[in-house]
Design a protein around this motif. Structure first.
Motif, PDB file in Angstrom:
ATOM      1  N   ARG A 102       8.837  -4.346  21.045  1.00 39.29           N
ATOM      2  CA  ARG A 102       8.252  -3.970  22.338  1.00 39.29           C
ATOM      3  C   ARG A 102       6.843  -4.516  22.460  1.00 39.29           C
ATOM      4  O   ARG A 102       6.455  -5.054  23.487  1.00 39.29           O
ATOM      5  CB  ARG A 102       8.184  -2.444  22.476  1.00 39.29           C
ATOM      6  CG  ARG A 102       9.475  -1.708  22.515  1.00 39.29           C
ATOM      7  CD  ARG A 102       9.217  -0.217  22.673  1.00 39.29           C
ATOM      8  NE  ARG A 102       8.180   0.256  21.764  1.00 39.29           N
ATOM      9  CZ  ARG A 102       7.718   1.498  21.718  1.00 39.29           C
ATOM     10  NH1 ARG A 102       8.198   2.399  22.555  1.00 39.29           N
ATOM     11  NH2 ARG A 102       6.797   1.863  20.847  1.00 39.29           N
ATOM     12  N   ARG A 103       6.070  -4.325  21.410  1.00 37.92           N
ATOM     13  CA  ARG A 103       4.658  -4.703  21.440  1.00 37.92           C
ATOM     14  C   ARG A 103       4.304  -5.396  20.136  1.00 37.92           C
ATOM     15  O   ARG A 103       4.710  -4.946  19.063  1.00 37.92           O
ATOM     16  CB  ARG A 103       3.771  -3.461  21.613  1.00 37.92           C
ATOM     17  CG  ARG A 103       2.289  -3.779  21.703  1.00 37.92           C
ATOM     18  CD  ARG A 103       1.430  -2.515  21.662  1.00 37.92           C
ATOM     19  NE  ARG A 103       0.026  -2.852  21.831  1.00 37.92           N
ATOM     20  CZ  ARG A 103      -0.994  -2.031  21.531  1.00 37.92           C
ATOM     21  NH1 ARG A 103      -0.747  -0.811  21.063  1.00 37.92           N
ATOM     22  NH2 ARG A 103      -2.240  -2.417  21.696  1.00 37.92           N
ATOM     23  N   LEU A 104       3.541  -6.486  20.237  1.00 35.24           N
ATOM     24  CA  LEU A 104       3.090  -7.216  19.054  1.00 35.24           C
ATOM     25  C   LEU A 104       1.570  -7.325  19.099  1.00 35.24           C
ATOM     26  O   LEU A 104       0.989  -7.670  20.132  1.00 35.24           O
ATOM     27  CB  LEU A 104       3.710  -8.613  19.015  1.00 35.24           C
ATOM     28  CG  LEU A 104       5.226  -8.642  18.773  1.00 35.24           C
ATOM     29  CD1 LEU A 104       5.787 -10.004  19.113  1.00 35.24           C
ATOM     30  CD2 LEU A 104       5.539  -8.279  17.328  1.00 35.24           C
ATOM     31  N   ILE A 105       0.937  -7.015  17.984  1.00 36.98           N
ATOM     32  CA  ILE A 105      -0.524  -7.038  17.881  1.00 36.98           C
ATOM     33  C   ILE A 105      -0.919  -8.031  16.805  1.00 36.98           C
ATOM     34  O   ILE A 105      -0.442  -7.941  15.665  1.00 36.98           O
ATOM     35  CB  ILE A 105      -1.068  -5.646  17.519  1.00 36.98           C
ATOM     36  CG1 ILE A 105      -0.661  -4.616  18.577  1.00 36.98           C
ATOM     37  CG2 ILE A 105      -2.593  -5.688  17.358  1.00 36.98           C
ATOM     38  CD1 ILE A 105      -0.963  -3.179  18.173  1.00 36.98           C
ATOM     39  N   CYS A 106      -1.774  -8.979  17.145  1.00 40.42           N
ATOM     40  CA  CYS A 106      -2.288  -9.923  16.160  1.00 40.42           C
ATOM     41  C   CYS A 106      -3.610  -9.388  15.626  1.00 40.42           C
ATOM     42  O   CYS A 106      -4.628  -9.397  16.326  1.00 40.42           O
ATOM     43  CB  CYS A 106      -2.483 -11.307  16.785  1.00 40.42           C
ATOM     44  SG  CYS A 106      -2.833 -12.608  15.566  1.00 40.42           S
ATOM     45  N   ASP A 107      -3.581  -8.888  14.395  1.00 42.41           N
ATOM     46  CA  ASP A 107      -4.781  -8.277  13.810  1.00 42.41           C
ATOM     47  C   ASP A 107      -4.600  -8.210  12.306  1.00 42.41           C
ATOM     48  O   ASP A 107      -3.483  -8.279  11.780  1.00 42.41           O
ATOM     49  CB  ASP A 107      -4.986  -6.867  14.368  1.00 42.41           C
ATOM     50  CG  ASP A 107      -6.438  -6.402  14.283  1.00 42.41           C
ATOM     51  OD1 ASP A 107      -7.231  -7.056  13.558  1.00 42.41           O
ATOM     52  OD2 ASP A 107      -6.777  -5.387  14.922  1.00 42.41           O
ATOM     53  N   SER A 108      -5.714  -8.068  11.623  1.00 44.18           N
ATOM     54  CA  SER A 108      -5.675  -7.817  10.181  1.00 44.18           C
ATOM     55  C   SER A 108      -5.426  -6.336   9.949  1.00 44.18           C
ATOM     56  O   SER A 108      -5.579  -5.512  10.862  1.00 44.18           O
ATOM     57  CB  SER A 108      -6.984  -8.246   9.520  1.00 44.18           C
ATOM     58  OG  SER A 108      -8.077  -7.541  10.078  1.00 44.18           O
ATOM     59  N   ILE A 109      -5.041  -6.003   8.729  1.00 43.91           N
ATOM     60  CA  ILE A 109      -4.741  -4.616   8.374  1.00 43.91           C
ATOM     61  C   ILE A 109      -5.658  -4.209   7.239  1.00 43.91           C
ATOM     62  O   ILE A 109      -5.591  -4.777   6.142  1.00 43.91           O
ATOM     63  CB  ILE A 109      -3.263  -4.445   7.977  1.00 43.91           C
ATOM     64  CG1 ILE A 109      -2.348  -4.799   9.152  1.00 43.91           C
ATOM     65  CG2 ILE A 109      -2.982  -3.016   7.539  1.00 43.91           C
ATOM     66  CD1 ILE A 109      -1.474  -5.974   8.907  1.00 43.91           C
ATOM     67  N   GLY A 110      -6.533  -3.262   7.502  1.00 39.73           N
ATOM     68  CA  GLY A 110      -7.495  -2.822   6.493  1.00 39.73           C
ATOM     69  C   GLY A 110      -8.135  -1.530   6.934  1.00 39.73           C
ATOM     70  O   GLY A 110      -7.462  -0.634   7.447  1.00 39.73           O
ATOM     71  N   LEU A 144      -5.957  -1.305  -0.601  1.00 39.65           N
ATOM     72  CA  LEU A 144      -5.374   0.031  -0.613  1.00 39.65           C
ATOM     73  C   LEU A 144      -6.113   0.976   0.326  1.00 39.65           C
ATOM     74  O   LEU A 144      -5.610   2.046   0.658  1.00 39.65           O
ATOM     75  CB  LEU A 144      -5.369   0.583  -2.035  1.00 39.65           C
ATOM     76  CG  LEU A 144      -4.583  -0.243  -3.064  1.00 39.65           C
ATOM     77  CD1 LEU A 144      -4.585   0.454  -4.411  1.00 39.65           C
ATOM     78  CD2 LEU A 144      -3.161  -0.502  -2.594  1.00 39.65           C
ATOM     79  N   GLU A 145      -7.275   0.562   0.779  1.00 42.42           N
ATOM     80  CA  GLU A 145      -8.041   1.369   1.726  1.00 42.42           C
ATOM     81  C   GLU A 145      -7.441   1.352   3.126  1.00 42.42           C
ATOM     82  O   GLU A 145      -7.919   2.043   4.027  1.00 42.42           O
ATOM     83  CB  GLU A 145      -9.491   0.880   1.772  1.00 42.42           C
ATOM     84  CG  GLU A 145     -10.226   1.071   0.446  1.00 42.42           C
ATOM     85  CD  GLU A 145     -11.627   0.489   0.467  1.00 42.42           C
ATOM     86  OE1 GLU A 145     -11.960  -0.222   1.450  1.00 42.42           O
ATOM     87  OE2 GLU A 145     -12.382   0.731  -0.489  1.00 42.42           O
ATOM     88  N   CYS A 146      -6.364   0.582   3.319  1.00 47.34           N
ATOM     89  CA  CYS A 146      -5.719   0.549   4.637  1.00 47.34           C
ATOM     90  C   CYS A 146      -4.903   1.802   4.917  1.00 47.34           C
ATOM     91  O   CYS A 146      -4.631   2.115   6.090  1.00 47.34           O
ATOM     92  CB  CYS A 146      -4.817  -0.679   4.757  1.00 47.34           C
ATOM     93  SG  CYS A 146      -3.255  -0.583   3.835  1.00 47.34           S
TER      94      CYS A 146
END
Length: 210
Positions: free
Chosen positions: A103-111, A136-138
């Motif tokens: 449905r929705r796609l987000i281009c971003d880093s994960i942290g 691991l802080e994500c």
């Protein structure tokens, strides 16, 4: 793309955000074909676990580090219809968009950065095979976007366990347990999966948000 597979097998994927993005942007066109050749079963096992913990097929699911959409393919096979995804690779997300499974796609880093997602949005969340690239802080940020009682399913391949420093010397398990002590989630299950990929085992965990 033989060089990408070789790099992944040897645990030499770049560690900077820009390096990771470029690596997967370059690999995106052949990623699914290459991993299918390697017998990559983690997306299917993660989707099966989600179906076990979430019987409502109208549940809203977040696929973190969704890549080209292998997890969404398997979730769809399990009957789920509402899937969103986040990934740092814009080229991978283009493939996801074409599939029509998200449905929705987000281009971003994960942290530790706050994703553009409201608190308590999702009924469940999957991270399939990406934790080697993530701090691991994500986890607190990911817990934030899952409703209380929702499962968070994540898997780690044997190569990453042996390669990346944050999995060694008990650091990984200690980080997971710290979140339990802080009352953010509880552990539901752990499974060792033989031949997860590259003829190596994988480790699949399920935690439930409190």
């Amino acid at each position: 793309m033989a060089d990408k597979i070789r790099t992944a097998k040897e645990g030499r994927i770049p560690t900077t955000l820009e390096g990771i993005k470029q690596f997967y942007d370059d690999w995106a066109p052949t990623y699914e074909k290459d991993l299918a050749h390697e017998g990559y079963i983690a997306p299917r096992r993660a989707a099966e676990a989600m179906a076990k913990f979430l019987t409502n097929k109208d549940a809203e699911i977040m696929d973190i580090a969704c890549g080209t959409g292998l997890v969404a393919q398997e979730l769809t096979q399990q009957g789920f219809k509402h899937i969103d995804g986040v990934d740092i690779s814009s080229e991978s997300l283009k493939i996801c968009k074409v599939s029509g499974l998200y449905r929705r796609l987000i281009c971003d880093s994960i942290g530790t950065n706050k994703l553009d997602i409201n608190d308590d949005t999702y009924d469940g969340l999957i991270i399939c095979g990406a934790l080697g690239h993530l701090s691991l802080e994500c986890f607190p940020q990911l817990i934030r976007i899952v409703k209380p009682g929702g499962p968070i399913i994540f898997s780690v391949d044997g190569n990453s366990m042996d390669t990346f420093d944050h999995f060694k010397d008990g650091k990984f398990e200690a980080a997971l347990q710290e979140l339990v002590r802080n009352g953010l989630w509880i552990k539901e299950s752990y499974e060792l999966i033989p031949d997860w990929v590259f003829n190596r085992p994988g480790h699949q965990y399920v935690y439930k948000v409190v």
